[in-house]
Write a protein that holds these residues in place. Structure first.
Motif, PDB file in Angstrom:
ATOM      1  N   LEU A 120      98.527 -11.676   6.733  1.00 57.67           N
ATOM      2  CA  LEU A 120      98.794 -10.851   7.905  1.00 57.67           C
ATOM      3  C   LEU A 120      97.673 -11.071   8.905  1.00 57.67           C
ATOM      4  CD1 LEU A 120      99.755  -7.573   6.043  1.00 57.67           C
ATOM      5  CD2 LEU A 120     101.333  -9.030   7.293  1.00 57.67           C
ATOM      6  N   SER A 121      98.002 -11.224  10.179  1.00 58.18           N
ATOM      7  CA  SER A 121      96.964 -11.498  11.175  1.00 58.18           C
ATOM      8  C   SER A 121      97.276 -10.803  12.492  1.00 58.18           C
ATOM      9  CB  SER A 121      96.816 -13.008  11.401  1.00 58.18           C
ATOM     10  OG  SER A 121      98.041 -13.580  11.811  1.00 58.18           O
ATOM     11  N   VAL A 122      96.199 -10.381  13.155  1.00 55.60           N
ATOM     12  CA  VAL A 122      96.305  -9.696  14.447  1.00 55.60           C
ATOM     13  C   VAL A 122      95.258 -10.300  15.381  1.00 55.60           C
ATOM     14  CG1 VAL A 122      96.091  -7.502  15.671  1.00 55.60           C
ATOM     15  CG2 VAL A 122      97.046  -7.542  13.354  1.00 55.60           C
ATOM     16  N   VAL A 123      95.693 -10.805  16.516  1.00 53.46           N
ATOM     17  CA  VAL A 123      94.764 -11.335  17.519  1.00 53.46           C
ATOM     18  C   VAL A 123      94.261 -10.189  18.387  1.00 53.46           C
ATOM     19  CG1 VAL A 123      94.506 -12.842  19.521  1.00 53.46           C
ATOM     20  CG2 VAL A 123      95.891 -13.585  17.566  1.00 53.46           C
ATOM     21  N   ASP A 124      92.943 -10.052  18.468  1.00 54.69           N
ATOM     22  CA  ASP A 124      92.313  -9.038  19.318  1.00 54.69           C
ATOM     23  C   ASP A 124      91.030  -9.649  19.863  1.00 54.69           C
ATOM     24  OD1 ASP A 124      90.985  -6.936  20.520  1.00 54.69           O
ATOM     25  OD2 ASP A 124      91.542  -5.482  18.987  1.00 54.69           O
ATOM     26  N   LYS A 125      91.024  -9.994  21.148  1.00 56.04           N
ATOM     27  CA  LYS A 125      89.900 -10.703  21.748  1.00 56.04           C
ATOM     28  C   LYS A 125      88.943  -9.774  22.491  1.00 56.04           C
ATOM     29  CE  LYS A 125      92.329 -15.122  22.085  1.00 56.04           C
ATOM     30  NZ  LYS A 125      91.439 -15.827  21.143  1.00 56.04           N
ATOM     31  N   ALA A 126      88.957  -8.474  22.111  1.00 51.83           N
ATOM     32  CA  ALA A 126      88.059  -7.527  22.765  1.00 51.83           C
ATOM     33  C   ALA A 126      86.597  -7.840  22.496  1.00 51.83           C
ATOM     34  CB  ALA A 126      88.386  -6.101  22.313  1.00 51.83           C
ATOM     35  N   SER A 127      86.317  -8.474  21.367  1.00 53.92           N
ATOM     36  CA  SER A 127      84.951  -8.885  21.057  1.00 53.92           C
ATOM     37  C   SER A 127      85.016 -10.210  20.312  1.00 53.92           C
ATOM     38  CB  SER A 127      84.240  -7.833  20.205  1.00 53.92           C
ATOM     39  OG  SER A 127      84.785  -7.797  18.898  1.00 53.92           O
ATOM     40  N   PRO A 128      83.965 -11.024  20.379  1.00 54.03           N
ATOM     41  CA  PRO A 128      83.986 -12.340  19.730  1.00 54.03           C
ATOM     42  C   PRO A 128      83.673 -12.246  18.234  1.00 54.03           C
ATOM     43  CG  PRO A 128      81.915 -12.055  20.870  1.00 54.03           C
ATOM     44  CD  PRO A 128      82.729 -10.819  21.162  1.00 54.03           C
ATOM     45  N   THR A 129      84.406 -11.383  17.556  1.00 52.09           N
ATOM     46  CA  THR A 129      84.215 -11.182  16.120  1.00 52.09           C
ATOM     47  C   THR A 129      85.562 -11.245  15.413  1.00 52.09           C
ATOM     48  OG1 THR A 129      84.441  -8.768  16.265  1.00 52.09           O
ATOM     49  CG2 THR A 129      82.219  -9.704  16.520  1.00 52.09           C
ATOM     50  N   VAL A 130      85.483 -11.339  14.093  1.00 51.48           N
ATOM     51  CA  VAL A 130      86.708 -11.352  13.297  1.00 51.48           C
ATOM     52  C   VAL A 130      86.434 -10.635  11.984  1.00 51.48           C
ATOM     53  CG1 VAL A 130      86.184 -13.587  12.239  1.00 51.48           C
ATOM     54  CG2 VAL A 130      88.557 -12.821  12.388  1.00 51.48           C
ATOM     55  N   ALA A 131      87.433  -9.886  11.529  1.00 51.85           N
ATOM     56  CA  ALA A 131      87.361  -9.208  10.230  1.00 51.85           C
ATOM     57  C   ALA A 131      88.302  -9.905   9.265  1.00 51.85           C
ATOM     58  CB  ALA A 131      87.721  -7.735  10.364  1.00 51.85           C
ATOM     59  N   ILE A 132      87.798 -10.205   8.090  1.00 48.20           N
ATOM     60  CA  ILE A 132      88.604 -10.843   7.037  1.00 48.20           C
ATOM     61  C   ILE A 132      88.606  -9.902   5.839  1.00 48.20           C
ATOM     62  CG2 ILE A 132      88.874 -12.861   5.538  1.00 48.20           C
ATOM     63  CD1 ILE A 132      86.356 -13.165   8.267  1.00 48.20           C
ATOM     64  N   SER A 133      89.764  -9.616   5.293  1.00 42.68           N
ATOM     65  CA  SER A 133      89.811  -8.814   4.074  1.00 42.68           C
ATOM     66  C   SER A 133      90.870  -9.378   3.145  1.00 42.68           C
ATOM     67  CB  SER A 133      90.087  -7.334   4.382  1.00 42.68           C
ATOM     68  OG  SER A 133      91.329  -7.158   5.017  1.00 42.68           O
ATOM     69  N   VAL A 134      90.622  -9.213   1.859  1.00 43.24           N
ATOM     70  CA  VAL A 134      91.579  -9.615   0.837  1.00 43.24           C
ATOM     71  C   VAL A 134      91.866  -8.395  -0.030  1.00 43.24           C
ATOM     72  CG1 VAL A 134      92.147 -11.212  -1.018  1.00 43.24           C
ATOM     73  CG2 VAL A 134      90.627 -11.945   0.832  1.00 43.24           C
ATOM     74  N   TRP A 135      93.122  -7.987  -0.038  1.00 42.96           N
ATOM     75  CA  TRP A 135      93.570  -6.854  -0.833  1.00 42.96           C
ATOM     76  C   TRP A 135      94.220  -7.384  -2.112  1.00 42.96           C
ATOM     77  CZ3 TRP A 135      94.414  -1.459   0.882  1.00 42.96           C
ATOM     78  CH2 TRP A 135      93.750  -1.171   2.077  1.00 42.96           C
ATOM     79  N   TYR A 136      93.600  -7.076  -3.247  1.00 39.65           N
ATOM     80  CA  TYR A 136      94.190  -7.409  -4.542  1.00 39.65           C
ATOM     81  C   TYR A 136      94.905  -6.165  -5.065  1.00 39.65           C
ATOM     82  CZ  TYR A 136      91.431 -11.688  -4.504  1.00 39.65           C
ATOM     83  OH  TYR A 136      90.896 -12.907  -4.163  1.00 39.65           O
ATOM     84  N   HIS A 137      96.168  -6.357  -5.425  1.00 41.67           N
ATOM     85  CA  HIS A 137      96.973  -5.211  -5.864  1.00 41.67           C
ATOM     86  C   HIS A 137      96.664  -4.903  -7.329  1.00 41.67           C
ATOM     87  CE1 HIS A 137     101.146  -3.103  -5.360  1.00 41.67           C
ATOM     88  NE2 HIS A 137     100.178  -2.278  -5.727  1.00 41.67           N
ATOM     89  N   VAL A 138      95.430  -4.519  -7.554  1.00 40.08           N
ATOM     90  CA  VAL A 138      94.972  -4.107  -8.883  1.00 40.08           C
ATOM     91  C   VAL A 138      93.884  -3.058  -8.694  1.00 40.08           C
ATOM     92  CG1 VAL A 138      93.360  -6.070  -8.970  1.00 40.08           C
ATOM     93  CG2 VAL A 138      93.954  -4.856 -11.073  1.00 40.08           C
ATOM     94  N   GLY A 139      94.046  -1.946  -9.387  1.00 36.74           N
ATOM     95  CA  GLY A 139      93.062  -0.883  -9.302  1.00 36.74           C
ATOM     96  C   GLY A 139      92.785  -0.306 -10.668  1.00 36.74           C
ATOM     97  N   SER A 140      92.141   0.832 -10.685  1.00 34.64           N
ATOM     98  CA  SER A 140      91.739   1.398 -11.969  1.00 34.64           C
ATOM     99  C   SER A 140      92.924   1.812 -12.832  1.00 34.64           C
ATOM    100  CB  SER A 140      90.811   2.586 -11.739  1.00 34.64           C
ATOM    101  OG  SER A 140      91.412   3.565 -10.913  1.00 34.64           O
ATOM    102  N   LYS A 141      94.082   2.046 -12.228  1.00 41.27           N
ATOM    103  CA  LYS A 141      95.243   2.375 -13.058  1.00 41.27           C
ATOM    104  C   LYS A 141      95.695   1.171 -13.890  1.00 41.27           C
ATOM    105  CE  LYS A 141      99.381   1.407 -10.211  1.00 41.27           C
ATOM    106  NZ  LYS A 141      98.836   0.813  -9.007  1.00 41.27           N
ATOM    107  N   ASP A 142      95.254  -0.027 -13.523  1.00 39.37           N
ATOM    108  CA  ASP A 142      95.609  -1.240 -14.264  1.00 39.37           C
ATOM    109  C   ASP A 142      94.566  -1.613 -15.316  1.00 39.37           C
ATOM    110  OD1 ASP A 142      97.995  -2.013 -12.552  1.00 39.37           O
ATOM    111  OD2 ASP A 142      96.418  -1.966 -11.033  1.00 39.37           O
ATOM    112  N   ASP A 143      93.512  -0.824 -15.432  1.00 36.26           N
ATOM    113  CA  ASP A 143      92.506  -1.102 -16.461  1.00 36.26           C
ATOM    114  C   ASP A 143      93.160  -1.126 -17.844  1.00 36.26           C
ATOM    115  OD1 ASP A 143      90.505  -1.154 -14.576  1.00 36.26           O
ATOM    116  OD2 ASP A 143      89.800   0.881 -14.982  1.00 36.26           O
TER     117      ASP A 143
END
Length: 464
Positions: free
Chosen positions: A43-66
């Protein structure tokens, strides 16, 4: 940046002034959505308000999967993912981000584990390579496992055992669920982590850290075609494993009677009283009304709980309500800390009285408008940065199942009526659906304790 902030605040004024008519619209987030052949969603969103970029990776695993009797594994991997890979030394993510003026971090919840970075946009390719590298080539060995296990265990001591109220919050999760794995708090336990082996850790990693269980989100200043090229270059070749991707199918049974728990701890400066009510998942049609109910009850010093328990009756030092909505069942928590010289029983009765009031009579238009203004403000502030936008988009895509919820959820909240709040209060805040927790100093523990009396010992397990 100054212009962007000015425009944002202008939008905030416009939005807040129109809340009462429920005609407000959140600025739309225009996103691209593509899925690679190996199952990775981008998923990507172009936003040129500042010369920065945020990258995130969501893994569909949490403590309920322990794994069973291995609580804390998802949280453990939040730490291990910052260690070495085939082509990166340990802690190299810090060098790739902090050394160029950026930042990185991660968090683990009940349902997801999320890794994120914000960097100048000319470092986007480097961070895409790094995220692909630790997805495909993480070093899961005995050295990394043991060092990070020790870190997590120390974090347990600092966040659960050391703080005055740490044991209470741990117990609220642990005892509010009887069957669902949400009963294993995200931070885990020292005993379960001690019992873990490197074979357990490798199996968990191979099961959940894979492209078809990940969502990559990029928000900021970049060229979409160039992004596609880099994503294909670094992520497309990562194979999708043949191993089945397990999901939790346990359903938490409905509560049929009130339960009471007495929790004791050695460092309790103020006694506590809490209720938890079992509520439906965050995808539920009642979710928005529950969120608004929590805001009416406890957002700000003019809220019902603060005015009644803290200001007028002076029974409590604080009082709060929270709709903790999750992918599966959630809990609605009402919590108050007792003022010195006051009785927990009186606080409990006053909390019940406030719950009854919201069940018996609709909230006023003024109360509801105030709550909506607060939520609009919070939503706008969460989107001031590229990172904030990416987190909102990830929540919608991974946990709500529809990334476009970033563009529609505010309207759902603003559509909540006084009748909706009264309805959910009557539906969920019942005597049979209420668990009551008292949090008391160890000195008040009876010499002979009943089956519901408990504490955490120094190792982090149930008291003996």
């Amino acid at each position: 940046m100054r212009v962007s902030k000015f425009l944002l605040m202008s939008a905030l004024v416009v939005l807040i002034s129109g809340v009462a008519t429920a005609q407000t619209k959140m600025p739309q987030m225009v996103f691209r959505d593509r899925t690679l052949k190996n199952g990775l969603r981008v998923l990507s969103v172009v936003d040129k308000a500042s010369p920065t970029v945020a990258i995130s990776v969501w893994y569909h695993v949490g403590s309920k999967d322990d794994p069973d009797q291995r609580s804390g594994f998802a949280h453990l991997f939040e730490h291990i993912m910052f260690k070495s890979t085939k082509n990166m030394k340990a802690e190299m993510m810090d060098r790739l981000t902090e050394d160029v003026g950026g930042q990185n971090n991660a968090f683990t919840q009940d349902d997801v584990t999320v890794y994120y970075e914000t960097v100048p946009s000319n470092y986007l390719e480097t961070l895409l390579w790094a995220e692909a590298e630790r997805l495909a080539s993480l070093t899961v060995d005995d050295e990394n496992f043991k060092s990070e296990r020790a870190v997590v265990q120390e974090e347990f001591r600092q966040s659960v055992l050391a703080p005055p109220n740490g044991r209470l919050f741990y117990a609220l999760d642990q005892k509010s669920f009887s069957a669902h794995p949400y009963k294993r708090p995200t931070i885990g336990s020292i005993e379960d982590l001690d019992a873990a082996t490197i074979a357990d850790v490798i199996k968990f990693h191979n099961t959940y850290y894979r492209p078809d269980n990940a969502t990559l989100i990029i928000v900021g200043d970049f060229d979409p075609k160039q992004l596609d090229t880099w994503v294909d270059k670094y992520f497309a070749a990562i194979p999708k494993p043949n191993l089945a991707l397990p999901r939790v199918h346990v359903k938490e049974p409905a509560r049929t009677a009130e339960k009471r728990f007495m929790e004791y701890a050695p460092n309790v400066p103020l006694k506590g009283v809490a209720f938890t009510y079992l509520v439906p998942p965050e995808k539920s049609e009642d979710a928005d009304a529950l969120e608004m109910t929590a805001a009416v009850l406890s957002r700000g010093r003019s809220s019902r709980l603060y005015q009644s328990l803290v200001y007028q009756q002076q029974l409590s030092t604080s009082a709060s309500a929270n709709a903790d909505l999750r992918e599966d069942a959630g809990i609605f928590t009402v919590l108050s800390f007792v003022a010195n010289g006051k009785k927990p029983e009186d606080v409990e009765n006053s909390l019940k009285a406030e719950i009854k009031k919201i069940q018996d009579s609709p909230v006023s238009d003024a109360e509801l408008e105030k709550a909506k203004n607060q939520i609009v403000t919070s939503e706008l502030r969460s989107r001031e940065t590229n990172l904030g936008k990416s987190q909102t988009l990830g929540q919608a895509a991974v946990l709500l199942g529809d990334p476009n919820r970033v563009n529609t959820d505010l309207q759902r909240l603003l559509a909540v009526s006084p009748a909706d709040i009264q309805r959910v209060a009557k539906k969920y805040f019942t005597d049979n659906n209420r668990y009551v927790f008292y949090y008391l100093p160890e000195s008040e523990r009876p010499k002979t304790t009943g089956t519901n009396a408990s504490s955490l010992d120094a190792k982090g397990g149930p008291g003996r």
